[in-house]
Design a protein around this motif. Structure first.
Motif, PDB file in Angstrom:
ATOM      1  N   GLU A 112     -11.305  17.185   4.685  1.00 40.77           N
ATOM      2  CA  GLU A 112     -12.283  16.246   4.127  1.00 40.77           C
ATOM      3  C   GLU A 112     -11.787  15.650   2.815  1.00 40.77           C
ATOM      4  O   GLU A 112     -12.048  14.480   2.518  1.00 40.77           O
ATOM      5  N   VAL A 113     -11.031  16.433   2.030  1.00 38.53           N
ATOM      6  CA  VAL A 113     -10.448  15.924   0.781  1.00 38.53           C
ATOM      7  C   VAL A 113      -9.430  14.828   1.095  1.00 38.53           C
ATOM      8  O   VAL A 113      -9.451  13.752   0.482  1.00 38.53           O
ATOM      9  N   ILE A 114      -8.554  15.083   2.064  1.00 40.03           N
ATOM     10  CA  ILE A 114      -7.546  14.086   2.461  1.00 40.03           C
ATOM     11  C   ILE A 114      -8.242  12.840   3.012  1.00 40.03           C
ATOM     12  O   ILE A 114      -7.882  11.711   2.673  1.00 40.03           O
ATOM     13  N   TYR A 115      -9.248  13.038   3.838  1.00 40.40           N
ATOM     14  CA  TYR A 115     -10.027  11.932   4.413  1.00 40.40           C
ATOM     15  C   TYR A 115     -10.621  11.062   3.295  1.00 40.40           C
ATOM     16  O   TYR A 115     -10.531   9.847   3.330  1.00 40.40           O
ATOM     17  N   LYS A 116     -11.204  11.710   2.284  1.00 40.39           N
ATOM     18  CA  LYS A 116     -11.847  10.994   1.172  1.00 40.39           C
ATOM     19  C   LYS A 116     -10.815  10.217   0.352  1.00 40.39           C
ATOM     20  O   LYS A 116     -11.045   9.069  -0.019  1.00 40.39           O
ATOM     21  N   ILE A 117      -9.676  10.824   0.081  1.00 41.01           N
ATOM     22  CA  ILE A 117      -8.604  10.128  -0.656  1.00 41.01           C
ATOM     23  C   ILE A 117      -8.194   8.875   0.101  1.00 41.01           C
ATOM     24  O   ILE A 117      -8.068   7.784  -0.467  1.00 41.01           O
ATOM     25  N   ASN A 170       0.807  -1.225   0.000  1.00 42.97           N
ATOM     26  CA  ASN A 170       0.000   0.000   0.000  1.00 42.97           C
ATOM     27  C   ASN A 170       0.841   1.276   0.000  1.00 42.97           C
ATOM     28  O   ASN A 170       0.352   2.345  -0.356  1.00 42.97           O
ATOM     29  N   LYS A 171       2.091   1.153   0.426  1.00 42.25           N
ATOM     30  CA  LYS A 171       2.943   2.311   0.709  1.00 42.25           C
ATOM     31  C   LYS A 171       3.085   3.288  -0.455  1.00 42.25           C
ATOM     32  O   LYS A 171       2.823   4.484  -0.296  1.00 42.25           O
ATOM     33  N   ASP A 172       3.487   2.814  -1.618  1.00 43.83           N
ATOM     34  CA  ASP A 172       3.750   3.720  -2.742  1.00 43.83           C
ATOM     35  C   ASP A 172       2.508   4.508  -3.138  1.00 43.83           C
ATOM     36  O   ASP A 172       2.574   5.719  -3.353  1.00 43.83           O
ATOM     37  N   LYS A 173       1.391   3.806  -3.227  1.00 51.15           N
ATOM     38  CA  LYS A 173       0.143   4.465  -3.633  1.00 51.15           C
ATOM     39  C   LYS A 173      -0.306   5.469  -2.570  1.00 51.15           C
ATOM     40  O   LYS A 173      -0.752   6.570  -2.887  1.00 51.15           O
ATOM     41  N   MET A 174      -0.185   5.077  -1.299  1.00 54.43           N
ATOM     42  CA  MET A 174      -0.556   5.979  -0.193  1.00 54.43           C
ATOM     43  C   MET A 174       0.325   7.234  -0.230  1.00 54.43           C
ATOM     44  O   MET A 174      -0.188   8.348  -0.129  1.00 54.43           O
ATOM     45  N   LYS A 217       0.716  12.867  -0.564  1.00 58.29           N
ATOM     46  CA  LYS A 217       2.016  13.538  -0.501  1.00 58.29           C
ATOM     47  C   LYS A 217       1.973  14.697   0.492  1.00 58.29           C
ATOM     48  O   LYS A 217       1.015  15.457   0.514  1.00 58.29           O
ATOM     49  N   GLY A 218       3.006  14.783   1.316  1.00 55.75           N
ATOM     50  CA  GLY A 218       3.074  15.870   2.284  1.00 55.75           C
ATOM     51  C   GLY A 218       2.453  15.534   3.633  1.00 55.75           C
ATOM     52  O   GLY A 218       2.459  16.356   4.545  1.00 55.75           O
TER      53      GLY A 218
END
Length: 157
Positions: free
Chosen positions: A100-105, A22-26, A31-32
């Motif tokens: 909320e955007v980060i949560y949804k991603i 999962n690491k690379d995709k996460m 990012k950041g």
């Protein structure tokens, strides 16, 4: 190697494989943001009226460490603090629009990973699920008792 060692080794190996896959995709999608920050965002997104105490208990971290983490997230603009009109002492956190955007991603990625692994879970019987969940519950309750002992020892010092 006895069965207990085999189970513990298998848990660690399974966890490490999941993290590696999962690491690379996460990292690319989030990012950041460090994993601890994303998990904090996730917790706040799923739990109304999150506060430092609830976060510390959930992540098995000190309240000081959670305070630092939430300050970083406030500075990044993904969470905000608020107080209730009936309790001006307690500070709570909620997600901002950016949070909320980060949560949804993050949720979408989990859904994607769940789909990837669905083939395995479709083969598991109800009895096998019940057996695994029973074991995990017993082990978790045992660890809760051990954590309380450590907390009592630390508070006695």
């Amino acid at each position: 190697m006895n069965k207990e060692d085999q189970v513990m080794m298998a848990f660690r190996e399974l966890y490490n494989k999941i993290v590696w896959l999962n690491k690379d995709k996460m990292e690319a999608s989030l990012k950041g943001y460090k994993p601890s920050e994303v998990h904090c965002i996730e917790y706040i997104g799923k739990n109304a009226d999150s506060n430092v105490t609830k976060l510390a208990e959930s992540f098995y971290m000190t309240r000081g460490a959670i305070s630092k983490l939430t300050k970083k997230l406030i500075n990044k603009g993904v969470i905000e603090s608020y107080q209730k009109s009936d309790n001006k002492k307690e500070i709570y956190f909620r997600l901002t629009k950016q949070g909320e955007v980060i949560y949804k991603i993050h949720e979408d990625l989990h859904q994607e990973f769940q789909e990837r692994d669905k083939a395995v879970f479709e083969q598991i019987t109800e009895e096998q699920f019940d057996s695994m969940l029973s074991f995990l519950d017993k082990y978790s309750r045992h660890l809760d008792v051990e954590i309380k002992k450590v907390d009592l020892d630390m508070n006695a010092e």
